[in-house]
Design a protein around this motif. Structure first.
Motif, PDB file in Angstrom:
ATOM      1  N   THR A  86       0.842  -1.187   0.000  1.00 19.49           N
ATOM      2  CA  THR A  86       0.000   0.000   0.000  1.00 19.49           C
ATOM      3  C   THR A  86       0.882   1.243   0.000  1.00 19.49           C
ATOM      4  N   GLU A  87       0.363   2.301  -0.559  1.00 16.14           N
ATOM      5  CA  GLU A  87       1.009   3.614  -0.516  1.00 16.14           C
ATOM      6  C   GLU A  87      -0.086   4.654  -0.413  1.00 16.14           C
ATOM      7  N   GLU A  88       0.301   5.864  -0.064  1.00 12.09           N
ATOM      8  CA  GLU A  88      -0.711   6.897   0.102  1.00 12.09           C
ATOM      9  C   GLU A  88      -0.273   8.219  -0.509  1.00 12.09           C
ATOM     10  N   ALA A  89      -1.252   9.070  -0.694  1.00 13.90           N
ATOM     11  CA  ALA A  89      -1.030  10.449  -1.122  1.00 13.90           C
ATOM     12  C   ALA A  89      -1.839  11.321  -0.171  1.00 13.90           C
ATOM     13  N   SER A  90      -1.231  12.373   0.303  1.00 15.37           N
ATOM     14  CA  SER A  90      -1.903  13.239   1.272  1.00 15.37           C
ATOM     15  C   SER A  90      -2.569  14.419   0.574  1.00 15.37           C
ATOM     16  N   LEU A  91      -3.296  15.170   1.344  1.00 18.44           N
ATOM     17  CA  LEU A  91      -3.980  16.343   0.832  1.00 18.44           C
ATOM     18  C   LEU A  91      -2.985  17.327   0.221  1.00 18.44           C
ATOM     19  N   GLY A  92      -1.790  17.408   0.783  1.00 19.27           N
ATOM     20  CA  GLY A  92      -0.760  18.320   0.274  1.00 19.27           C
ATOM     21  C   GLY A  92      -0.220  17.933  -1.098  1.00 19.27           C
ATOM     22  N   ASP A  93      -0.385  16.672  -1.501  1.00 21.17           N
ATOM     23  CA  ASP A  93       0.103  16.234  -2.815  1.00 21.17           C
ATOM     24  C   ASP A  93      -0.741  16.789  -3.956  1.00 21.17           C
ATOM     25  N   ALA A  94      -2.025  16.950  -3.738  1.00 21.95           N
ATOM     26  CA  ALA A  94      -2.939  17.531  -4.734  1.00 21.95           C
ATOM     27  C   ALA A  94      -4.093  18.141  -3.955  1.00 21.95           C
ATOM     28  N   LEU A  95      -3.991  19.416  -3.692  1.00 18.29           N
ATOM     29  CA  LEU A  95      -4.921  20.090  -2.800  1.00 18.29           C
ATOM     30  C   LEU A  95      -6.354  20.100  -3.312  1.00 18.29           C
ATOM     31  N   VAL A  96      -6.540  20.365  -4.593  1.00 13.94           N
ATOM     32  CA  VAL A  96      -7.885  20.572  -5.118  1.00 13.94           C
ATOM     33  C   VAL A  96      -8.538  19.296  -5.634  1.00 13.94           C
ATOM     34  N   SER A  97      -7.774  18.419  -6.256  1.00 13.90           N
ATOM     35  CA  SER A  97      -8.363  17.303  -6.994  1.00 13.90           C
ATOM     36  C   SER A  97      -8.204  15.961  -6.286  1.00 13.90           C
ATOM     37  N   PRO A  98      -9.315  15.355  -5.859  1.00 15.59           N
ATOM     38  CA  PRO A  98      -9.230  14.021  -5.257  1.00 15.59           C
ATOM     39  C   PRO A  98      -8.746  12.965  -6.257  1.00 15.59           C
ATOM     40  N   SER A  99      -9.107  13.105  -7.524  1.00 16.60           N
ATOM     41  CA  SER A  99      -8.659  12.103  -8.500  1.00 16.60           C
ATOM     42  C   SER A  99      -7.161  12.229  -8.771  1.00 16.60           C
ATOM     43  N   GLU A 100      -6.591  13.417  -8.611  1.00 18.75           N
ATOM     44  CA  GLU A 100      -5.132  13.569  -8.728  1.00 18.75           C
ATOM     45  C   GLU A 100      -4.441  12.869  -7.565  1.00 18.75           C
ATOM     46  N   ARG A 101      -4.996  13.016  -6.367  1.00 22.26           N
ATOM     47  CA  ARG A 101      -4.430  12.307  -5.208  1.00 22.26           C
ATOM     48  C   ARG A 101      -4.494  10.806  -5.422  1.00 22.26           C
ATOM     49  N   LEU A 102      -5.584  10.337  -6.005  1.00 17.61           N
ATOM     50  CA  LEU A 102      -5.743   8.919  -6.296  1.00 17.61           C
ATOM     51  C   LEU A 102      -4.699   8.459  -7.310  1.00 17.61           C
ATOM     52  N   ARG A 103      -4.478   9.259  -8.349  1.00 17.82           N
ATOM     53  CA  ARG A 103      -3.470   8.932  -9.363  1.00 17.82           C
ATOM     54  C   ARG A 103      -2.080   8.857  -8.736  1.00 17.82           C
ATOM     55  N   ILE A 104      -1.760   9.826  -7.900  1.00 19.29           N
ATOM     56  CA  ILE A 104      -0.447   9.856  -7.246  1.00 19.29           C
ATOM     57  C   ILE A 104      -0.268   8.629  -6.360  1.00 19.29           C
ATOM     58  N   ALA A 105      -1.298   8.264  -5.606  1.00 22.12           N
ATOM     59  CA  ALA A 105      -1.219   7.076  -4.747  1.00 22.12           C
ATOM     60  C   ALA A 105      -1.066   5.810  -5.579  1.00 22.12           C
ATOM     61  N   ASN A 106      -1.782   5.710  -6.709  1.00 25.51           N
ATOM     62  CA  ASN A 106      -1.626   4.565  -7.621  1.00 25.51           C
ATOM     63  C   ASN A 106      -0.184   4.437  -8.075  1.00 25.51           C
ATOM     64  N   GLU A 107       0.359   5.532  -8.560  1.00 25.94           N
ATOM     65  CA  GLU A 107       1.720   5.508  -9.108  1.00 25.94           C
ATOM     66  C   GLU A 107       2.747   5.162  -8.040  1.00 25.94           C
ATOM     67  N   ARG A 108       2.581   5.710  -6.842  1.00 24.20           N
ATOM     68  CA  ARG A 108       3.512   5.391  -5.740  1.00 24.20           C
ATOM     69  C   ARG A 108       3.418   3.913  -5.361  1.00 24.20           C
ATOM     70  N   ALA A 109       2.195   3.394  -5.295  1.00 24.78           N
ATOM     71  CA  ALA A 109       2.015   1.998  -4.903  1.00 24.78           C
ATOM     72  C   ALA A 109       2.647   1.050  -5.926  1.00 24.78           C
ATOM     73  N   LEU A 110       2.464   1.337  -7.203  1.00 27.90           N
ATOM     74  CA  LEU A 110       3.035   0.449  -8.214  1.00 27.90           C
ATOM     75  C   LEU A 110       4.544   0.622  -8.356  1.00 27.90           C
ATOM     76  N   ARG A 111       5.068   1.821  -8.138  1.00 23.68           N
ATOM     77  CA  ARG A 111       6.533   2.003  -8.141  1.00 23.68           C
ATOM     78  C   ARG A 111       7.145   1.195  -7.001  1.00 23.68           C
ATOM     79  N   ALA A 112       6.530   1.235  -5.818  1.00 22.91           N
ATOM     80  CA  ALA A 112       7.028   0.457  -4.681  1.00 22.91           C
ATOM     81  C   ALA A 112       6.911  -1.038  -4.964  1.00 22.91           C
ATOM     82  N   ASN A 113       5.839  -1.444  -5.630  1.00 23.31           N
ATOM     83  CA  ASN A 113       5.631  -2.843  -5.983  1.00 23.31           C
ATOM     84  C   ASN A 113       6.733  -3.322  -6.933  1.00 23.31           C
ATOM     85  N   ILE A 114       7.025  -2.529  -7.948  1.00 24.58           N
ATOM     86  CA  ILE A 114       8.086  -2.869  -8.908  1.00 24.58           C
ATOM     87  C   ILE A 114       9.442  -2.909  -8.214  1.00 24.58           C
TER      88      ILE A 114
END
Length: 184
Positions: free
Chosen positions: A144-172
């Motif tokens: 699992t990985e996370e993205a905080s409010l500070g990573d994308a203040l306005v857009s929840p879907s941007e935070r979701l994208r950032i968390a996806n990318e972090r989780a898969l980078r850690a997985n790889i």
């Protein structure tokens, strides 16, 4: 401005911020620093000897909401990561000795991304010796990985994208650290 107008404006802003944001391959690939750490540990038998089979699983991001990871995006991130650590051959000839198969089994996301977003991933990796068909390595890697409010203040879907990318980078990264311990 009336209270109703403010509520309508807030709803419109949240709908516009909720547009689908597909995950990108480069942020999912391991960083140059990680590649340098791993590259020195790659066994000689795996150097330029791992070809990547087409990735299975994943789904394209919808137009209106969320962020998903497509098989093509994960394929590009894996390909780039294998190349960065020196496992993927630079050209198709001569043929690689091993084939890495990957299947995205799970992309667990919150139904409604609010403040911080935590994403869980699970990918099944199989490394096959192409000459004998023997499975050299097989593992389901979940993290699992996370993205905080500070990573994308306005857009929840941007935070979701950032968390996806972090989780898969850690997985790889976990996969590559496993592969360097092999002595096929």
């Amino acid at each position: 401005m009336s209270r109703l107008a403010l509520i309508c404006a807030a709803l419109l802003a949240s709908v516009l911020a909720g547009c689908g944001t597909p995950s990108q391959p480069l942020p999912m690939a391991i960083t140059q620093a990680e590649a340098l750490q791993v590259r020195g540990w790659v066994p000689e038998s795996l150097q330029r000897q791992v070809a990547l089979a087409p990735v299975q699983g994943g789904e394209a991001t919808g137009r209106w909401w969320g962020s998903r990871v497509s098989a093509v995006t994960l394929q590009q991130a894996l390909d780039e990561s294998l190349y960065a650590v020196g496992m993927r051959p630079a050209s198709p000839e001569p043929a690689a000795r091993f084939e890495l198969q990957a299947e995205l089994l799970q992309l667990q996301q919150p139904l409604v991304p609010v403040m911080g977003v935590t994403v869980g991933t699970a990918v099944r990796y199989t490394l096959v010796d192409k000459a004998s068909g023997k499975i050299v390595y097989q593992r389901r890697i979940a993290n699992t990985e996370e993205a905080s409010l500070g990573d994308a203040l306005v857009s929840p879907s941007e935070r979701l994208r950032i968390a996806n990318e972090r989780a898969l980078r850690a997985n790889i990264s976990l996969l590559l650290r496993d592969l360097v311990t092999l002595r096929p």
